[in-house]
Scaffold this motif. Sequence first.
Motif, PDB file in Angstrom:
ATOM      1  N   ALA A  38       0.802  -1.228  -0.255  1.00 19.12           N
ATOM      2  CA  ALA A  38      -0.056  -0.122  -0.142  1.00 19.12           C
ATOM      3  C   ALA A  38       0.896   1.276   0.186  1.00 19.12           C
ATOM      4  O   ALA A  38       0.374   2.233  -0.727  1.00 19.12           O
ATOM      5  N   ASP A  39       2.033   1.398   0.692  1.00 18.86           N
ATOM      6  CA  ASP A  39       2.890   2.349   0.964  1.00 18.86           C
ATOM      7  C   ASP A  39       3.312   2.590  -0.687  1.00 18.86           C
ATOM      8  O   ASP A  39       3.739   3.739  -0.999  1.00 18.86           O
ATOM      9  N   ASN A  40       3.614   1.770  -1.475  1.00 21.02           N
ATOM     10  CA  ASN A  40       4.254   1.763  -2.690  1.00 21.02           C
ATOM     11  C   ASN A  40       3.220   1.695  -3.645  1.00 21.02           C
ATOM     12  O   ASN A  40       3.704   1.527  -4.995  1.00 21.02           O
ATOM     13  N   ALA A  41       2.080   1.528  -3.362  1.00 19.34           N
ATOM     14  CA  ALA A  41       1.009   1.335  -4.641  1.00 19.34           C
ATOM     15  C   ALA A  41       1.140   2.579  -5.605  1.00 19.34           C
ATOM     16  O   ALA A  41       1.503   3.783  -5.518  1.00 19.34           O
ATOM     17  N   ALA A  42       0.993   2.140  -6.666  1.00 19.98           N
ATOM     18  CA  ALA A  42       1.172   3.168  -7.955  1.00 19.98           C
ATOM     19  C   ALA A  42       0.003   3.873  -8.102  1.00 19.98           C
ATOM     20  O   ALA A  42       0.233   4.955  -8.844  1.00 19.98           O
ATOM     21  N   ASN A  43      -1.271   3.628  -7.739  1.00 20.50           N
ATOM     22  CA  ASN A  43      -2.523   4.169  -8.008  1.00 20.50           C
ATOM     23  C   ASN A  43      -3.461   4.162  -7.044  1.00 20.50           C
ATOM     24  O   ASN A  43      -3.347   3.147  -6.200  1.00 20.50           O
ATOM     25  N   ALA A  44      -4.459   4.899  -6.885  1.00 16.10           N
ATOM     26  CA  ALA A  44      -5.603   5.018  -6.097  1.00 16.10           C
ATOM     27  C   ALA A  44      -6.274   3.773  -5.906  1.00 16.10           C
ATOM     28  O   ALA A  44      -6.579   3.120  -4.905  1.00 16.10           O
ATOM     29  N   THR A  45      -6.582   2.972  -7.136  1.00 14.22           N
ATOM     30  CA  THR A  45      -7.255   1.862  -7.017  1.00 14.22           C
ATOM     31  C   THR A  45      -6.669   0.792  -6.416  1.00 14.22           C
ATOM     32  O   THR A  45      -7.345  -0.063  -5.829  1.00 14.22           O
ATOM     33  N   GLU A  46      -5.298   0.524  -6.746  1.00 15.16           N
ATOM     34  CA  GLU A  46      -4.539  -0.360  -5.938  1.00 15.16           C
ATOM     35  C   GLU A  46      -4.412  -0.166  -4.607  1.00 15.16           C
ATOM     36  O   GLU A  46      -4.771  -1.239  -3.672  1.00 15.16           O
TER      37      GLU A  46
END
Length: 116
Positions: free
Chosen positions: A35-43
């Motif tokens: 989550a800390d490194n998620a690329a976008n809001a959906t992820e």
Amino acid sequence: MAIAVMTHAPTQPTVNYADLPTHVQDHFDKLMELADNAANATEYEALMTALIAITGITGVRHNEIVKCACTACYCDHVFDADDSNALVTEETDAGYNLGRLQCPDCADSHPRPVEN
């Protein structure tokens, strides 16, 4: 005619990370890292939904939880990141998604890290 009575389950706004089984802690840690490194809001939203489900926290207002980042103790509370009584311990670094917050209990008991 039968009448159904529904009761509401009590909310569980925090959990103690140390009380979670080891395999759940490991899963929690991995999901938080993702989550800390998620690329976008959906992820990010999908990972937060999974984190909320595995911890059993209920009543989360904006689908975001964090582990207490109190610098004055070793608190293990996992709580709603939108709790109005939580305090920022440090600003979020560029490139990361998770804020660093003190849980409300620590915010009452310890100095305000950003201000002091």
